[in-house]
Scaffold this motif. Sequence first.
Motif, PDB file in Angstrom:
ATOM      1  N   VAL A   1      19.363  21.964  -3.132  1.00 50.10           N
ATOM      2  CA  VAL A   1      19.597  21.997  -1.692  1.00 50.10           C
ATOM      3  C   VAL A   1      18.506  21.229  -0.960  1.00 50.10           C
ATOM      4  N   MET A   2      17.262  21.420  -1.372  1.00 52.67           N
ATOM      5  CA  MET A   2      16.157  20.742  -0.701  1.00 52.67           C
ATOM      6  C   MET A   2      16.260  19.223  -0.885  1.00 52.67           C
ATOM      7  N   LEU A   3      16.656  18.781  -2.080  1.00 48.25           N
ATOM      8  CA  LEU A   3      16.795  17.344  -2.309  1.00 48.25           C
ATOM      9  C   LEU A   3      17.951  16.759  -1.504  1.00 48.25           C
ATOM     10  N   ILE A   4      19.033  17.545  -1.361  1.00 49.11           N
ATOM     11  CA  ILE A   4      20.136  17.083  -0.514  1.00 49.11           C
ATOM     12  C   ILE A   4      19.660  16.941   0.927  1.00 49.11           C
ATOM     13  N   VAL A   5      18.886  17.907   1.392  1.00 47.02           N
ATOM     14  CA  VAL A   5      18.354  17.857   2.751  1.00 47.02           C
ATOM     15  C   VAL A   5      17.423  16.656   2.922  1.00 47.02           C
ATOM     16  N   ILE A   6      16.590  16.403   1.908  1.00 45.23           N
ATOM     17  CA  ILE A   6      15.676  15.249   1.984  1.00 45.23           C
ATOM     18  C   ILE A   6      16.472  13.954   2.065  1.00 45.23           C
ATOM     19  N   GLY A   7      17.509  13.838   1.215  1.00 46.47           N
ATOM     20  CA  GLY A   7      18.350  12.648   1.270  1.00 46.47           C
ATOM     21  C   GLY A   7      19.044  12.511   2.612  1.00 46.47           C
ATOM     22  N   TYR A   8      19.509  13.635   3.116  1.00 46.36           N
ATOM     23  CA  TYR A   8      20.194  13.670   4.410  1.00 46.36           C
ATOM     24  C   TYR A   8      19.235  13.324   5.548  1.00 46.36           C
ATOM     25  N   GLY A   9      17.956  13.437   5.262  1.00 47.64           N
ATOM     26  CA  GLY A   9      16.949  13.147   6.284  1.00 47.64           C
ATOM     27  C   GLY A   9      16.977  11.725   6.795  1.00 47.64           C
ATOM     28  N   SER A  10      17.699  10.838   6.110  1.00 48.71           N
ATOM     29  CA  SER A  10      17.812   9.465   6.621  1.00 48.71           C
ATOM     30  C   SER A  10      18.428   9.438   8.012  1.00 48.71           C
ATOM     31  N   TYR A  11      19.165  10.510   8.376  1.00 47.70           N
ATOM     32  CA  TYR A  11      19.774  10.562   9.696  1.00 47.70           C
ATOM     33  C   TYR A  11      18.739  10.680  10.807  1.00 47.70           C
ATOM     34  N   GLY A  12      17.508  10.971  10.454  1.00 50.04           N
ATOM     35  CA  GLY A  12      16.453  10.952  11.462  1.00 50.04           C
ATOM     36  C   GLY A  12      16.334   9.586  12.117  1.00 50.04           C
ATOM     37  N   LEU A  13      16.714   8.531  11.366  1.00 50.33           N
ATOM     38  CA  LEU A  13      16.664   7.177  11.932  1.00 50.33           C
ATOM     39  C   LEU A  13      17.546   7.080  13.177  1.00 50.33           C
ATOM     40  N   ILE A  14      18.742   7.664  13.108  1.00 53.36           N
ATOM     41  CA  ILE A  14      19.666   7.591  14.239  1.00 53.36           C
ATOM     42  C   ILE A  14      19.048   8.237  15.476  1.00 53.36           C
ATOM     43  N   TYR A  15      18.498   9.434  15.275  1.00 55.38           N
ATOM     44  CA  TYR A  15      17.932  10.183  16.394  1.00 55.38           C
ATOM     45  C   TYR A  15      16.714   9.461  16.980  1.00 55.38           C
ATOM     46  N   VAL A  16      15.862   8.955  16.097  1.00 55.75           N
ATOM     47  CA  VAL A  16      14.637   8.285  16.563  1.00 55.75           C
ATOM     48  C   VAL A  16      14.967   6.971  17.263  1.00 55.75           C
TER      49      VAL A  16
ATOM     50  N   PRO B   1      18.123   1.028  21.809  1.00 51.95           N
ATOM     51  CA  PRO B   1      18.368  -0.317  21.278  1.00 51.95           C
ATOM     52  C   PRO B   1      19.578  -0.948  21.968  1.00 51.95           C
ATOM     53  N   PRO B   2      19.750  -2.266  21.847  1.00 50.16           N
ATOM     54  CA  PRO B   2      20.866  -2.928  22.542  1.00 50.16           C
ATOM     55  C   PRO B   2      22.233  -2.328  22.192  1.00 50.16           C
ATOM     56  N   ILE B   3      22.432  -1.977  20.927  1.00 49.32           N
ATOM     57  CA  ILE B   3      23.662  -1.292  20.523  1.00 49.32           C
ATOM     58  C   ILE B   3      23.281   0.153  20.244  1.00 49.32           C
ATOM     59  N   ASN B   4      23.737   1.046  21.086  1.00 42.45           N
ATOM     60  CA  ASN B   4      23.329   2.457  21.011  1.00 42.45           C
ATOM     61  C   ASN B   4      24.560   3.324  21.287  1.00 42.45           C
ATOM     62  N   GLU B   5      25.493   3.330  20.334  1.00 38.39           N
ATOM     63  CA  GLU B   5      26.773   4.005  20.560  1.00 38.39           C
ATOM     64  C   GLU B   5      26.592   5.520  20.657  1.00 38.39           C
ATOM     65  N   ASN B   6      27.141   6.077  21.692  1.00 32.59           N
ATOM     66  CA  ASN B   6      27.088   7.508  22.013  1.00 32.59           C
ATOM     67  C   ASN B   6      25.719   7.972  22.477  1.00 32.59           C
ATOM     68  N   ASN B   7      24.692   7.110  22.354  1.00 31.79           N
ATOM     69  CA  ASN B   7      23.339   7.456  22.780  1.00 31.79           C
ATOM     70  C   ASN B   7      22.923   8.851  22.303  1.00 31.79           C
ATOM     71  N   PRO B   8      22.856   9.060  20.976  1.00 33.28           N
ATOM     72  CA  PRO B   8      22.516  10.397  20.457  1.00 33.28           C
ATOM     73  C   PRO B   8      21.024  10.689  20.527  1.00 33.28           C
ATOM     74  N   SER B   9      20.458  10.618  21.725  1.00 33.09           N
ATOM     75  CA  SER B   9      19.011  10.776  21.897  1.00 33.09           C
ATOM     76  C   SER B   9      18.611  12.197  22.270  1.00 33.09           C
ATOM     77  N   THR B  10      19.585  13.063  22.469  1.00 34.84           N
ATOM     78  CA  THR B  10      19.309  14.478  22.728  1.00 34.84           C
ATOM     79  C   THR B  10      19.954  15.305  21.625  1.00 34.84           C
ATOM     80  N   PRO B  11      19.476  16.535  21.397  1.00 26.65           N
ATOM     81  CA  PRO B  11      20.104  17.366  20.364  1.00 26.65           C
ATOM     82  C   PRO B  11      21.605  17.536  20.570  1.00 26.65           C
ATOM     83  N   ASP B  12      22.045  17.731  21.798  1.00 24.01           N
ATOM     84  CA  ASP B  12      23.477  17.895  22.058  1.00 24.01           C
ATOM     85  C   ASP B  12      24.253  16.625  21.718  1.00 24.01           C
ATOM     86  N   ALA B  13      23.745  15.485  22.149  1.00 24.86           N
ATOM     87  CA  ALA B  13      24.427  14.222  21.877  1.00 24.86           C
ATOM     88  C   ALA B  13      24.386  13.890  20.383  1.00 24.86           C
TER      89      ALA B  13
END
Length: 882
Positions: free
Chosen positions: A278-293, A299-311
């Motif tokens: 489970v921890m390794l799956i979570v670590i792998g899934y951590g790549s999604y931090g890139l989207i949030y950050v 950026p110029p292309i920022n679809e849905n602007n997921p910059s808040t927890p809700d978004a």
Amino acid sequence: MTNRVLNRAIAAVLFLGAELLYLATMAPTFSFWDCGEFIATARTLGVPHPPGAPLFLLLGRMFSMLPLPVDIGARVNLISTLASAGTVMLTYLIIVRLIALYRTTPRNEWDGAEAISAFGGAAIGALALAFSDSFWFNAVETEVYALSSLFTATVVWLILRWHEEYPEQGHERWLLLSAYMIGLSIGVHLLSLLAVFAIALVYYFRRFEVNLKTFSVLVLGSSTLFFLIYTLIIKGLPALLQLASWGGLILFLAILVYGVYYTQKHRMAMLNTVLMSVMLIVIGYGSYGLIYVRAQASPPINENNPSTPDAFFSYLNREQYGDMPLWPRRWSPEPTHQYYYSRYNNDLDYFLSYQLERMYLRYFGWQFIGRSDQREGAGVDWSVLWGIPFLVGFGGAVAHFRRQWKMGLVVTALFILTGAALVVYLNQTEPQPRERDYSYAGSFFAFALWIGIGVESLCRQLAVWLKTPGKRERLLLSVLTVTVLGLLVNGRMLQANYRVHDRSGNFVSWDWGWNILQSCQRDAILFTNGDNDTFPLWYLQEVEGIRTDVRVVNLSLANTGWYLQQLKNTSPRGARPVLFSLTNEELEAITYVPIDSASVELPSSAAARELERESREHGFRLPSVPLESIPWKIKPGLIYGGQGYLRPQDIAVYDIVLNNFADRPIYFALTVDPDGMMGLDRYLRLDGLVSKVVPLKSADPMSFVDPVRLSSNLLQVYQYRNLADSEVFLEETSLRLASNYSPLLIRLALDLADEPMKSISVPKPSGGGSRTLKRGELALEVLDTATRLLPPGRFGLNAELAGSAVALYSRLGEKQGASIYIAYLEKLVSRTTPARNPRLFYAMARAYRAAGRMDEAGRVIDSLGAALHEPRLRQEFEKMKE
């Protein structure tokens, strides 16, 4: 050479051979659909459409920085070629392991016949996947499906390694590595998750005795595992971030780490393995931090602007696209879908006839039976591959179950869950904007495993039938069988699919984007329709830095508040923001508005003066006096239940035009439907692949042209690389979009021929200065360009336009050019009847008459008879008879 060395050598050769094949057929730049968006967001580390692919973006960013190839799109395409070649190699290794599992002789003790049948069969199965239609298509462009297939194959190979080493010490490392691969794969595509059930089956068969009780536990456990990953991790962690901000997420991770530490300290092996996975799956899934950050950086292309927890939660859950229930099958709020749904008797009929047969079995047939052609909606054709790959794979499935039903069930689970079961989950509506065969790549991979097993089983069975006990005889029989099947399966697939998957020389997407952007004047606002007239522009602007002054307004995305706020509040690469009268709060809450129609006045004095100036400079007379104010009648973009509605995109078009028309040129892309133009379709000047809003009302939509500007765009500015080269194959989307050029050229030629003796000054073809010639001479030059670059036999052409080309060539005294279009019409006529397509026969008669071939025109007229029902055409028809 030992069997182990030979096995590895064959795997390496397959990888290199597949990679060379894909490099030779790789697209030289970005392709249509999502490719341009993915490359642009990879290059800029932007945010693509939900649910994103952060790991893919990181890899794309790394590959985009390579020194070669020159084209950045081609650099990112290399990801798919390498991933696909790796999948081919792993497919071979997996087949060898599956064969070894049901053989009684250890792999290192196989004799020559056994090694040839196993390794040869595995190679044929792997190459069947490599040469299959959908896999090859994904292998030569920038899309996530090639890398997703690599993760699926990697996970299957890892669990087979675990199966081989269990219960030796350290066997858990393969389980842990497979868990990490699943976690990483989430950052590419969710399809790899479906391999979880195959992993659970392998684990079950290796660890437990098969009975009803343990099998029930397996079903419950595998479902729980999938639920844990998909619901609690993929969806749950963003929800935790949404509900409790960072505190809840940090608390969860702290509990998980402590659980791993505690179970390790107290030697709780099973639980420790589960928690570590489970921890390794979570670590792998951590790549999604890139989207949030990255969303925080706008950026110029920022679809849905997921910059808040809700978004961010909304982004990962694809809320933009809505939910499709598993039942009823025929569910959609869109009127277009409702029309198609009415053609089916019930939900079951819709599921079996459309979703299962058309949207899966047809695609499956493309891979292993044969695809009838490359057009959308193509069917299955047994004459292409003769069905041999399918028959060998079906035989392999039967043999697999007979020789080792447990592993046969594992492959079956992978085959069904990534195929027919996925059809149930996706619940795809009719119609779809494109073919969806790529969704079932995992199912095609599973069937390729059975092709390899089928070849090996046939070698064995032939030896039994022919009673060849000697080693030499069995060796020769294995070599002969593998060779023949290799030619019949792989040789035929390669022969049938090479040309249609060779994208080398295909620059249509790049040129399409270039031609659209260069059609626009400085600081223009350009309304586009969908993926293929938007993503190429994003690529050129964000990756190549071309025409960044043009603000692209995608009408599909304009139905969302976040996108309209970005248009209003951001200035990517220094482009001017789009002016709105609506506030940010009003844009965020934008929705459908019931309306029948409304009339407004659009001030246009500045545009009128510019139009008059251009007409003087270009030496042509305007058909009417430009308007100081456009009487704009707003029409609802959607009619539902007898009520008209303004969609959010309609409100956006109205507000943008009203607030920006005074000082910025506004265009609609050629692909925008008139319903999306909000009643402005009579106030457009056709400038090529775009139409400019002008204060001049035309009799017909987009019928007004500036011949100097249009000829300059079509003959000097536009690029048509390799369109005239018949050796360069164009896939369906490229062919369909490139076919838009010919009508534009013919339309220009018709306009010029209205006053053939009048002089016109246009830029020289080579650039630098201008030239003056008769409009009739330029019309012939334009028409020759259309015929040379876009032969109607390849690109197709509307029958009426083809008839117009014949008439124009005949007027200008060029019978040879007219004969090309007459031959094209004759070919179309030979495929149908007057009753089925009277307009085509009518166009044929007109073409014959224009060319002076009166006897043939008379025969076509006589064949029409009562088939011509349209009053207008009927009236013209009677005049023609006279």
